[in-house]
Each structure stands twice: as structure tokens, then as C-alpha cells.
Design an enzyme around this catalytic site. Structure first.
Site, PDB file in Angstrom:
ATOM      1  N   ALA A  71      -9.232  -1.990 126.291  1.00 16.01           N
ATOM      2  CA  ALA A  71     -10.424  -2.482 125.597  1.00 16.01           C
ATOM      3  C   ALA A  71      -9.923  -3.543 124.626  1.00 16.01           C
ATOM      4  O   ALA A  71      -8.887  -3.365 123.987  1.00 16.01           O
ATOM      5  CB  ALA A  71     -11.089  -1.343 124.847  1.00 16.01           C
ATOM      6  N   MET A 127      -4.455  -3.627 121.149  1.00 16.44           N
ATOM      7  CA  MET A 127      -3.278  -2.958 120.565  1.00 16.44           C
ATOM      8  C   MET A 127      -2.444  -2.258 121.640  1.00 16.44           C
ATOM      9  O   MET A 127      -1.820  -1.223 121.376  1.00 16.44           O
ATOM     10  CB  MET A 127      -3.749  -1.940 119.514  1.00 16.44           C
ATOM     11  CG  MET A 127      -4.601  -2.548 118.414  1.00 16.44           C
ATOM     12  SD  MET A 127      -5.312  -1.286 117.347  1.00 16.44           S
ATOM     13  CE  MET A 127      -6.473  -2.279 116.384  1.00 16.44           C
ATOM     14  N   SER A 128      -2.434  -2.820 122.843  1.00 15.84           N
ATOM     15  CA  SER A 128      -1.709  -2.137 123.931  1.00 15.84           C
ATOM     16  C   SER A 128      -1.270  -3.160 124.980  1.00 15.84           C
ATOM     17  O   SER A 128      -1.219  -4.359 124.719  1.00 15.84           O
ATOM     18  CB  SER A 128      -2.634  -1.106 124.588  1.00 15.84           C
ATOM     19  OG  SER A 128      -3.678  -1.755 125.281  1.00 15.84           O
ATOM     20  N   TYR A 149       0.870   2.200 117.240  1.00 12.58           N
ATOM     21  CA  TYR A 149       0.351   2.585 115.915  1.00 12.58           C
ATOM     22  C   TYR A 149       0.275   4.093 115.726  1.00 12.58           C
ATOM     23  O   TYR A 149       0.134   4.566 114.604  1.00 12.58           O
ATOM     24  CB  TYR A 149      -1.017   1.937 115.632  1.00 12.58           C
ATOM     25  CG  TYR A 149      -2.132   2.328 116.579  1.00 12.58           C
ATOM     26  CD1 TYR A 149      -2.733   3.585 116.520  1.00 12.58           C
ATOM     27  CD2 TYR A 149      -2.587   1.437 117.539  1.00 12.58           C
ATOM     28  CE1 TYR A 149      -3.746   3.936 117.394  1.00 12.58           C
ATOM     29  CE2 TYR A 149      -3.603   1.768 118.406  1.00 12.58           C
ATOM     30  CZ  TYR A 149      -4.174   3.035 118.335  1.00 12.58           C
ATOM     31  OH  TYR A 149      -5.164   3.378 119.212  1.00 12.58           O
ATOM     32  N   GLU A 150       0.370   4.859 116.831  1.00  9.40           N
ATOM     33  CA  GLU A 150       0.348   6.319 116.681  1.00  9.40           C
ATOM     34  C   GLU A 150       1.691   6.835 116.190  1.00  9.40           C
ATOM     35  O   GLU A 150       1.838   8.024 115.896  1.00  9.40           O
ATOM     36  CB  GLU A 150      -0.040   6.962 118.012  1.00  9.40           C
ATOM     37  CG  GLU A 150      -1.476   6.634 118.407  1.00  9.40           C
ATOM     38  CD  GLU A 150      -1.862   7.166 119.780  1.00  9.40           C
ATOM     39  OE1 GLU A 150      -1.994   8.381 119.905  1.00  9.40           O
ATOM     40  OE2 GLU A 150      -2.025   6.355 120.714  1.00  9.40           O
ATOM     41  N   SER A 209      -8.853   2.484 126.417  1.00 10.73           N
ATOM     42  CA  SER A 209      -9.836   3.157 125.561  1.00 10.73           C
ATOM     43  C   SER A 209     -11.234   3.136 126.164  1.00 10.73           C
ATOM     44  O   SER A 209     -11.782   2.071 126.463  1.00 10.73           O
ATOM     45  CB  SER A 209      -9.924   2.457 124.199  1.00 10.73           C
ATOM     46  OG  SER A 209      -8.690   2.496 123.554  1.00 10.73           O
ATOM     47  N   HIS A 250     -14.213   1.755 116.039  1.00  7.58           N
ATOM     48  CA  HIS A 250     -13.732   2.375 117.280  1.00  7.58           C
ATOM     49  C   HIS A 250     -14.923   2.894 118.113  1.00  7.58           C
ATOM     50  O   HIS A 250     -14.880   2.874 119.340  1.00  7.58           O
ATOM     51  CB  HIS A 250     -12.765   3.510 116.940  1.00  7.58           C
ATOM     52  CG  HIS A 250     -12.070   4.102 118.138  1.00  7.58           C
ATOM     53  ND1 HIS A 250     -11.350   3.340 119.045  1.00  7.58           N
ATOM     54  CD2 HIS A 250     -12.006   5.378 118.608  1.00  7.58           C
ATOM     55  CE1 HIS A 250     -10.864   4.129 120.004  1.00  7.58           C
ATOM     56  NE2 HIS A 250     -11.262   5.370 119.759  1.00  7.58           N
ATOM     57  N   HIS A 255      -0.172   4.591 121.897  1.00  6.51           N
ATOM     58  CA  HIS A 255      -0.009   3.269 121.279  1.00  6.51           C
ATOM     59  C   HIS A 255       1.095   3.307 120.225  1.00  6.51           C
ATOM     60  O   HIS A 255       1.365   4.344 119.623  1.00  6.51           O
ATOM     61  CB  HIS A 255      -1.305   2.838 120.591  1.00  6.51           C
ATOM     62  CG  HIS A 255      -2.515   2.886 121.471  1.00  6.51           C
ATOM     63  ND1 HIS A 255      -3.179   4.056 121.743  1.00  6.51           N
ATOM     64  CD2 HIS A 255      -3.173   1.905 122.140  1.00  6.51           C
ATOM     65  CE1 HIS A 255      -4.201   3.800 122.552  1.00  6.51           C
ATOM     66  NE2 HIS A 255      -4.221   2.504 122.811  1.00  6.51           N
ATOM     67  N   HIS A 294      -9.066   8.820 124.942  1.00  2.37           N
ATOM     68  CA  HIS A 294      -7.874   8.856 125.802  1.00  2.37           C
ATOM     69  C   HIS A 294      -7.625  10.307 126.217  1.00  2.37           C
ATOM     70  O   HIS A 294      -7.152  11.109 125.427  1.00  2.37           O
ATOM     71  CB  HIS A 294      -6.651   8.303 125.061  1.00  2.37           C
ATOM     72  CG  HIS A 294      -6.708   6.825 124.866  1.00  2.37           C
ATOM     73  ND1 HIS A 294      -6.111   5.933 125.720  1.00  2.37           N
ATOM     74  CD2 HIS A 294      -7.327   6.077 123.949  1.00  2.37           C
ATOM     75  CE1 HIS A 294      -6.342   4.699 125.317  1.00  2.37           C
ATOM     76  NE2 HIS A 294      -7.087   4.762 124.238  1.00  2.37           N
ATOM     77  N   ASN A 318     -16.073  -5.808 121.985  1.00  2.64           N
ATOM     78  CA  ASN A 318     -16.720  -6.310 120.757  1.00  2.64           C
ATOM     79  C   ASN A 318     -16.335  -7.762 120.559  1.00  2.64           C
ATOM     80  O   ASN A 318     -15.328  -8.233 121.088  1.00  2.64           O
ATOM     81  CB  ASN A 318     -16.252  -5.475 119.549  1.00  2.64           C
ATOM     82  CG  ASN A 318     -14.740  -5.498 119.391  1.00  2.64           C
ATOM     83  OD1 ASN A 318     -14.008  -4.912 120.194  1.00  2.64           O
ATOM     84  ND2 ASN A 318     -14.269  -6.193 118.388  1.00  2.64           N
TER      85      ASN A 318
HETATM   86  N1  HPA Z   1      -9.166  -5.828 117.666  1.00  4.62           N
HETATM   87  C1  HPA Z   1      -8.073  -5.158 118.056  1.00  4.62           C
HETATM   88  N2  HPA Z   1      -8.059  -4.254 119.033  1.00  4.62           N
HETATM   89  C2  HPA Z   1      -9.216  -4.019 119.661  1.00  4.62           C
HETATM   90  C3  HPA Z   1     -10.406  -4.668 119.304  1.00  4.62           C
HETATM   91  C4  HPA Z   1     -10.380  -5.626 118.253  1.00  4.62           C
HETATM   92  O1  HPA Z   1     -11.398  -6.243 117.901  1.00  4.62           O
HETATM   93  N3  HPA Z   1     -11.367  -4.198 120.138  1.00  4.62           N
HETATM   94  C5  HPA Z   1     -10.773  -3.296 120.964  1.00  4.62           C
HETATM   95  N4  HPA Z   1      -9.475  -3.181 120.667  1.00  4.62           N
END
Ligand code: HPA
Length: 278
Positions: free
Chosen positions: A116, A217-218, A88-89, A33, A253, A86, A64, A241
Site C-alpha cells: 500500500a 515503508m516496504s 519500523y517494527e 497492508s 493507517h 517492516h 498483516h 491515499n
Molecule cells: N506514506 C508512507 N507510507 C504509506 C503511505 C503514505 O502516505 N500510505 C501507505 N503507506
């Protein structure tokens, strides 16, 4: 699409990709990402949008781009995935792993995988890189492993070893490149969750207690499929973050994408340096 990926599906994709390029890359790079712009540096490139590849999982998420870029970086032929899909998609895990199997049949033996991630380790700051030393396969432990279903013996064994998921030699190379270029490179354990909701503070305290340093998430499904087929892996998280362990900040996001801009220059230096040494 059923959960089972067959050799026919994989080899059809291999044929299509070969018809678009004469490069013969041994290195695959997946850009997570907000990190896709690294692939714009590739020279003599052949570009294939994912939509042109039957069964290929296409990302619906901002940040993406969704295309293969095959060409030269540091004079080495590389196979870039600019964006990934992903779980979740809505894709099943086997389809998330399909691109890795295609890479294997194309002759790729080294995967550099990026994402990310949110920092769980309190010393990590947004904008830093984290070398993935190991991962927690929480989604897989709960039953959604990309290798579930009939084993494809052409790729690897039914019960693949995962004791060295991240290649020690590649970890050493990355440390060296970071040192030579004054890049701050954190190290830690990445945990993959299914998403798409971000974590509650209780989720995060649980993950911290379980040994995780960064959350995303990947990556884990792709690494699992790569290791099954003997591809060696270098994993790098861009810390986008600080995860919200105390419940006093929110995660978005947009934050993840804007941190990507800060991360890409360091990631570019790191990856180009590793490519030079390979
Ligand atoms: N949590 C889950 N997935 C993420 C995060 C997060 O804080 N930051 C980037 N992808």
C-alpha cells in the site's frame, strides 16, 4: 538476533516449509497492508503461521495476517506471504530479506510484490494500482541495506546490479492484462522510507523533486535481496491515499486499510491474469 543471516538458518526454514507442503512453487507473492485477502483464493493450500518458522519476521501490524499460504492459483503453484514485517517494527534489514532467501532456496524464480502506498504524483487517486517501474532506495542509501554484512556467495555477488530491478517482460505482461481487463494501471517510481511516522509536507516535496511517484515503508529491501539472487520481480503498489504535500489533510493507517478493500478486486484480476500468462 544478529544482523547476519546464515545459510543454516535459511535452509532450516526451507526444510520446515517442505515438510508442510508437496507443492513446488516457482512464483512467490507478497501481499502488503490490507491486501491479504487475495491469498484466500488459493486452492489445495498448505498454511504455515509465521510463528512456527524460527527467525521468520512476524508483523505486529493490523492488516498483516502473518502466514504462508502455499497452493494453487490459476492452476499454478504459488507461495503467498499473507502479510510482511517492516523495518519500523524493529527488525534489521537482513531479517526483512530472510523470506526472499528462503524462497530462492525453495526454487522460486519470480516474485510478485505488492504494497500500500501514498500517492506523491498528483494525478494518482486512492484505489488505483501503480506498476512499479523503478524505486528509490533512500533507506539503503542512508546505510540500512539488507545486503550489508558478509556476502552470501551462494545467492549472488557482493555488488549486485540494480539497473533493471523490475523485470521488463513482467511489466509488459502486467500492462497487457490491465488493458484487457480495463484496469487503470498507473506507472511510477516507488520510494521506501523507514517509517513509522508518515511524511511531513516538506518530506513529500523533497521526494517529489527526487522523482518519486508513490511512497511506502516496504518492498525495496525485499526487491534488493531478490535481485541479488537473480529472482525476477513484478512490483505493484495499491494507492491508498493522496500524500499530503500541502499540509491540508492527514494520513491514517485506517485510511490505508480501507482503501485495500477497493484495491483487492483489481489486484486479484491483475495478478491472476499475469499468472495465466507466465
Ligand atoms: N506514506 C508512507 N507510507 C504509506 C503511505 C503514505 O502516505 N500510505 C501507505 N503507506
Amino acid at each position: 538476533m544478529s544482523e547476519t543471516i546464515t545459510l543454516e538458518v535459511i535452509d532450516r526454514l526451507v526444510d520446515i516449509i517442505r515438510s508442510h507442503t508437496s507443492h513446488q512453487p516457482k512464483i512467490g507473492i507478497i501481499l502488503g497492508s490490507g491486501l491479504g485477502s487475495l491469498a484466500d483464493l488459493v486452492e489445495n493450500s498448505n498454511i504455515i503461521p509465521y510463528q512456527e518458522l524460527p527467525s521468520w519476521p512476524v508483523s505486529t501490524i493490523e492488516g498483516h495476517q502473518g502466514r504462508l499460504i502455499i497452493g494453487l492459483l490459476e492452476d499454478k503453484p504459488v507461495f503467498f506471504m499473507q502479510g510482511r514485517a517492516h523495518f519500523y517494527e524493529g527488525y534489521n534489514m537482513a531479517i526483512i530479506g530472510l523470506p526472499i532467501r528462503v524462497m530462492k532456496r525453495l526454487g522460486i524464480d519470480t516474485l510478485i510484490i505488492t504494497n500500500a502506498a501514498g500517492a506523491i504524483n498528483p494525478i494518482f487517486e486512492p484505489g488505483e494500482l501503480m506498476l512499479i517501474i523503478d524505486h528509490l532506495n533512500l533507506v539503503g542509501m542512508a546505510g540500512s541495506n539488507p545486503l550489508r554484512g558478509p556476502n552470501l556467495d551462494e545467492f549472488g555477488p557482493r555488488f549486485p546490479d540494480m539497473s533493471r530491478a523490475y523485470d521488463r517482460q513482467l511489466i509488459k505482461l502486467a500492462r497487457q492484462v490491465a488493458l484487457d481487463n480495463q484496469i487503470k494501471l498507473q506507472e511510477g517510481v516507488y520510494v521506501c522510507l523507514a517509517g513509522p511516522s508518515f511524511e511531513t509536507p516538506a518530506d513529500l516535496r523533497f521526494l517529489r523533486n527526487a522523482g518519486a511517484d508513490a511512497v511506502g515503508m516496504s518492498t525495496v529491501p525485499e526487491v534488493t535481496v531478490a535481485r541479488h539472487s537473480g529472482i525476477r520481480v513484478l512490483g505493484i503498489s495499491g494507492i491508498s491515499n493522496k500524500a499530503n504535500l500541502d499540509g491540508n489533510t492527514t494520513t491514517t493507517h485506517e485510511e490505508v486499510l480501507s482503501a485495500g478493500k477497493e484495491i483487492v478486486p483489481q489486484l486479484t484480476t491483475l495478478i491472476k491474469g499475469v499468472l495465466r500468462l507466465l
